[in-house]
Design a protein around this motif. Structure first.
Motif, PDB file in Angstrom:
ATOM      1  N   PRO A 275       0.798  -1.234   0.000  1.00  6.71           N
ATOM      2  CA  PRO A 275       0.000   0.000   0.000  1.00  6.71           C
ATOM      3  C   PRO A 275       0.829   1.281   0.000  1.00  6.71           C
ATOM      4  CG  PRO A 275      -0.946  -1.609   1.498  1.00  6.71           C
ATOM      5  CD  PRO A 275       0.351  -2.185   1.028  1.00  6.71           C
ATOM      6  N   ALA A 276       2.016   1.252   0.605  1.00  4.22           N
ATOM      7  CA  ALA A 276       2.832   2.475   0.684  1.00  4.22           C
ATOM      8  C   ALA A 276       3.228   2.992  -0.697  1.00  4.22           C
ATOM      9  CB  ALA A 276       4.077   2.216   1.523  1.00  4.22           C
ATOM     10  N   LEU A 277       3.262   2.095  -1.690  1.00  4.78           N
ATOM     11  CA  LEU A 277       3.686   2.498  -3.026  1.00  4.78           C
ATOM     12  C   LEU A 277       2.524   2.908  -3.925  1.00  4.78           C
ATOM     13  CD1 LEU A 277       6.499  -0.072  -3.892  1.00  4.78           C
ATOM     14  CD2 LEU A 277       6.728   2.294  -3.177  1.00  4.78           C
ATOM     15  N   HIS A 278       1.304   2.782  -3.449  1.00  7.07           N
ATOM     16  CA  HIS A 278       0.159   3.167  -4.256  1.00  7.07           C
ATOM     17  C   HIS A 278      -0.019   4.680  -4.163  1.00  7.07           C
ATOM     18  CE1 HIS A 278      -1.284  -0.757  -5.515  1.00  7.07           C
ATOM     19  NE2 HIS A 278      -1.032  -1.205  -4.291  1.00  7.07           N
ATOM     20  N   SER A 279       0.737   5.380  -4.964  1.00 11.87           N
ATOM     21  CA  SER A 279       0.722   6.842  -4.951  1.00 11.87           C
ATOM     22  C   SER A 279       1.125   7.351  -6.324  1.00 11.87           C
ATOM     23  CB  SER A 279       1.682   7.376  -3.877  1.00 11.87           C
ATOM     24  OG  SER A 279       1.842   8.775  -3.987  1.00 11.87           O
ATOM     25  N   TYR A 280       0.620   8.524  -6.690  1.00 14.74           N
ATOM     26  CA  TYR A 280       1.024   9.125  -7.968  1.00 14.74           C
ATOM     27  C   TYR A 280       2.499   9.498  -7.964  1.00 14.74           C
ATOM     28  CZ  TYR A 280       0.347  13.438  -5.275  1.00 14.74           C
ATOM     29  OH  TYR A 280       0.406  14.421  -4.314  1.00 14.74           O
ATOM     30  N   TRP A 281       3.104   9.564  -6.760  1.00 18.05           N
ATOM     31  CA  TRP A 281       4.529   9.861  -6.683  1.00 18.05           C
ATOM     32  C   TRP A 281       5.376   8.720  -7.255  1.00 18.05           C
ATOM     33  CZ3 TRP A 281       6.384  14.466  -6.216  1.00 18.05           C
ATOM     34  CH2 TRP A 281       5.668  15.446  -5.548  1.00 18.05           C
ATOM     35  N   LEU A 282       4.791   7.514  -7.348  1.00 14.58           N
ATOM     36  CA  LEU A 282       5.516   6.408  -7.989  1.00 14.58           C
ATOM     37  C   LEU A 282       5.819   6.750  -9.447  1.00 14.58           C
ATOM     38  CD1 LEU A 282       6.556   3.439  -7.953  1.00 14.58           C
ATOM     39  CD2 LEU A 282       4.246   2.750  -8.639  1.00 14.58           C
ATOM     40  N   TRP A 283       4.849   7.381 -10.111  1.00 13.79           N
ATOM     41  CA  TRP A 283       5.054   7.780 -11.494  1.00 13.79           C
ATOM     42  C   TRP A 283       6.070   8.911 -11.597  1.00 13.79           C
ATOM     43  CZ3 TRP A 283       2.870   5.287 -15.610  1.00 13.79           C
ATOM     44  CH2 TRP A 283       1.829   4.392 -15.329  1.00 13.79           C
ATOM     45  N   ILE A 284       6.055   9.827 -10.662  1.00 14.03           N
ATOM     46  CA  ILE A 284       6.909  11.016 -10.749  1.00 14.03           C
ATOM     47  C   ILE A 284       8.330  10.711 -10.283  1.00 14.03           C
ATOM     48  CG2 ILE A 284       7.226  13.378  -9.919  1.00 14.03           C
ATOM     49  CD1 ILE A 284       4.177  13.533  -9.584  1.00 14.03           C
ATOM     50  N   HIS A 285       8.457  10.206  -9.058  1.00 17.03           N
ATOM     51  CA  HIS A 285       9.771  10.029  -8.438  1.00 17.03           C
ATOM     52  C   HIS A 285      10.612   8.981  -9.170  1.00 17.03           C
ATOM     53  CE1 HIS A 285      12.884   9.427  -5.477  1.00 17.03           C
ATOM     54  NE2 HIS A 285      12.493   8.185  -5.250  1.00 17.03           N
ATOM     55  N   VAL A 286      10.047   7.808  -9.415  1.00 21.54           N
ATOM     56  CA  VAL A 286      10.836   6.725 -10.005  1.00 21.54           C
ATOM     57  C   VAL A 286      11.092   6.986 -11.492  1.00 21.54           C
ATOM     58  CG1 VAL A 286      11.023   4.238 -10.312  1.00 21.54           C
ATOM     59  CG2 VAL A 286       9.845   5.145  -8.314  1.00 21.54           C
ATOM     60  N   SER A 287      10.139   7.565 -12.184  1.00 20.50           N
ATOM     61  CA  SER A 287      10.354   7.847 -13.612  1.00 20.50           C
ATOM     62  C   SER A 287      11.496   8.835 -13.804  1.00 20.50           C
ATOM     63  CB  SER A 287       9.072   8.390 -14.245  1.00 20.50           C
ATOM     64  OG  SER A 287       8.700   9.627 -13.671  1.00 20.50           O
ATOM     65  N   THR A 288      11.565   9.872 -12.971  1.00 21.65           N
ATOM     66  CA  THR A 288      12.670  10.829 -13.089  1.00 21.65           C
ATOM     67  C   THR A 288      13.996  10.180 -12.708  1.00 21.65           C
ATOM     68  OG1 THR A 288      12.190  11.649 -10.853  1.00 21.65           O
ATOM     69  CG2 THR A 288      11.220  12.845 -12.702  1.00 21.65           C
ATOM     70  N   ALA A 289      13.967   9.260 -11.745  1.00 20.46           N
ATOM     71  CA  ALA A 289      15.194   8.539 -11.379  1.00 20.46           C
ATOM     72  C   ALA A 289      15.693   7.699 -12.551  1.00 20.46           C
ATOM     73  CB  ALA A 289      14.939   7.656 -10.154  1.00 20.46           C
ATOM     74  N   ILE A 290      14.781   7.076 -13.288  1.00 24.51           N
ATOM     75  CA  ILE A 290      15.158   6.270 -14.441  1.00 24.51           C
ATOM     76  C   ILE A 290      15.763   7.160 -15.527  1.00 24.51           C
ATOM     77  CG2 ILE A 290      14.259   4.850 -16.323  1.00 24.51           C
ATOM     78  CD1 ILE A 290      12.219   3.730 -14.342  1.00 24.51           C
ATOM     79  N   ILE A 291      15.129   8.287 -15.805  1.00 28.29           N
ATOM     80  CA  ILE A 291      15.645   9.205 -16.826  1.00 28.29           C
ATOM     81  C   ILE A 291      17.041   9.698 -16.443  1.00 28.29           C
ATOM     82  CG2 ILE A 291      15.295  11.453 -17.918  1.00 28.29           C
ATOM     83  CD1 ILE A 291      12.275  10.955 -17.646  1.00 28.29           C
ATOM     84  N   CYS A 292      17.205  10.075 -15.183  1.00 27.17           N
ATOM     85  CA  CYS A 292      18.513  10.551 -14.717  1.00 27.17           C
ATOM     86  C   CYS A 292      19.571   9.465 -14.864  1.00 27.17           C
ATOM     87  CB  CYS A 292      18.425  10.998 -13.267  1.00 27.17           C
ATOM     88  SG  CYS A 292      17.486  12.517 -13.010  1.00 27.17           S
ATOM     89  N   GLY A 293      19.241   8.249 -14.468  1.00 24.45           N
ATOM     90  CA  GLY A 293      20.196   7.159 -14.569  1.00 24.45           C
ATOM     91  C   GLY A 293      20.606   6.897 -16.009  1.00 24.45           C
TER      92      GLY A 293
END
Length: 360
Positions: free
Chosen positions: A198-216
């Motif tokens: 449940p902790a990962l069910h958030s729109y921040w999953l789309w924002i935070h992790v997607s930007t981390a992938i792009i940066c990497g």
């Protein structure tokens, strides 16, 4: 099994098939890139590239004879591309490229790019079907992060090519590492489709992790360029000191862009994505406040994200300082990317923390 579950299982299977298919196409692209380098080095242009470069460095005009249909020849001036080195100590022209400036080498290079584009489309299809099978963002575990990361890295490379940037020399290393990434993902990191805690069910999953992938992905391109810069700089230094580089250097390094070009490109790439990495850390802190009730708790993932940020900040500061241009700053860039790699692989696999809930 209900209809929805059966559909999701079929989508997950389709995703796996697409990922393996993309690996097969990437393998063909790998061999095409090898052919581009090999046939380019065997060509007449490849054999005489060092002589042409020497003539340009000496300031002599370089003439190239071109056969005409009527049996005569036309003499053309070979364009001279000069870039200034990072330390300002020498002016060196860019190399002719992986193809060696020949028709056959360029043909294999175009084939390699076309196969890379096809593999990217197939892999992107695998990422999308994985997202449809789990009905969420396709980066909830290390397997999903890895396949998405390699997709974004190839996308960045193709975008640079579409923008007419001279980066085809990067194709062989890119395809090689993408194959390694997908090989590890499908054999060691694979995780069946499942929902997240449940902790990962958030729109921040789309924002935070997607930007981390792009940066990497962009940091990876910067790291590859930095590594090649170090090899090319050593090659140029040996030539400047009157030394004779080995056959590998003559065949490969002589065709790369000048060290100054590589240095400038890597700096611009890292500098361009650094603000996005800053945003990634801020977004993660905001998400942590929503999920755990605190913005920063010195979790291992948070600590190494901050260490990576500091490392890249030191690199950018050093690169902007006259006394730290060139190799010293390049070493800092590689250390910074090493921090990013450890933050992903090392922390996720060997260190336990709040970011361990998603499993491998």
């Amino acid at each position: 099994m209900n209809l929805a579950a059966a559909t999701n299982e079929n989508l997950a299977h389709t995703s796996n098939v697409l990922i393996y298919s993309s690996m097969a196409v990437y393998t063909l692209a790998f061999f095409a890139h090898i052919a581009e380098w090999v046939f380019g080095s065997r060509s007449k242009v490849g054999r005489t590239a060092a002589a042409l470069t020497g003539a340009e460095d000496a300031g002599a005009p370089v003439k190239v004879q071109v056969a005409q249909q009527g049996g005569g020849t036309a003499v053309l001036d070979r364009p001279k591309i000069i870039t200034r080195s990072a330390a300002g100590s020498r002016d060196v022209p860019d190399g002719p490229g992986a193809a060696g400036g020949t028709f056959k080498g360029d043909l294999y290079g175009r084939m390699a790019v076309s196969l890379t584009l096809l593999a990217f489309l197939v892999e992107a299809g695998g990422v999308v079907t994985r997202a449809l099978s789990v009905q969420r963002a396709p980066w909830g575990n290390m397997y999903e992060f890895s396949i998405t990361f390699s997709t974004v890295a190839v996308a960045a490379y193709l975008i640079l090519l579409a923008l007419k940037k001279n980066v085809r020399w990067m194709g062989l290393l890119l395809v090689t590492t993408v194959l390694l990434d997908l090989g590890i993902a499908t054999t060691v990191l694979y995780t069946s489709s499942d929902q997240l805690v449940p902790a990962l069910h958030s729109y921040w999953l789309w924002i935070h992790v997607s930007t981390a992938i792009i940066c990497g992905a962009v940091f990876y391109i910067g790291a590859v360029t930095t590594l090649l810069y170090l090899f090319r700089d050593s090659y140029e230094s040996k030539l400047a000191s009157g030394g004779q580089p080995g056959s590998f250097a003559q065949s490969v390094l002589s065709r790369l862009p000048a060290a100054s070009t590589l240095d400038k490109f890597s700096y611009r790439v890292n500098a361009a994505v650094f603000p996005l990495w800053t945003f990634t850390i801020i977004a993660g802190a905001i998400w942590a406040g929503d999920a755990w009730g605190r913005y920063w708790g010195w979790d291992p993932k948070e600590v190494w994200s901050f260490i990576t940020w500091v490392a890249y900040a030191c690199y950018l500061h050093a690169r902007a300082t006259a006394g730290w241009k060139g190799r010293k700053a390049a070493y800092l860039a590689l250390i910074a990317f090493g921090c990013w790699l450890f933050n992903y692989y090392g922390v996720n696999i060997f260190v336990t923390g709040k970011h361990s809930y998603a499993g491998v």
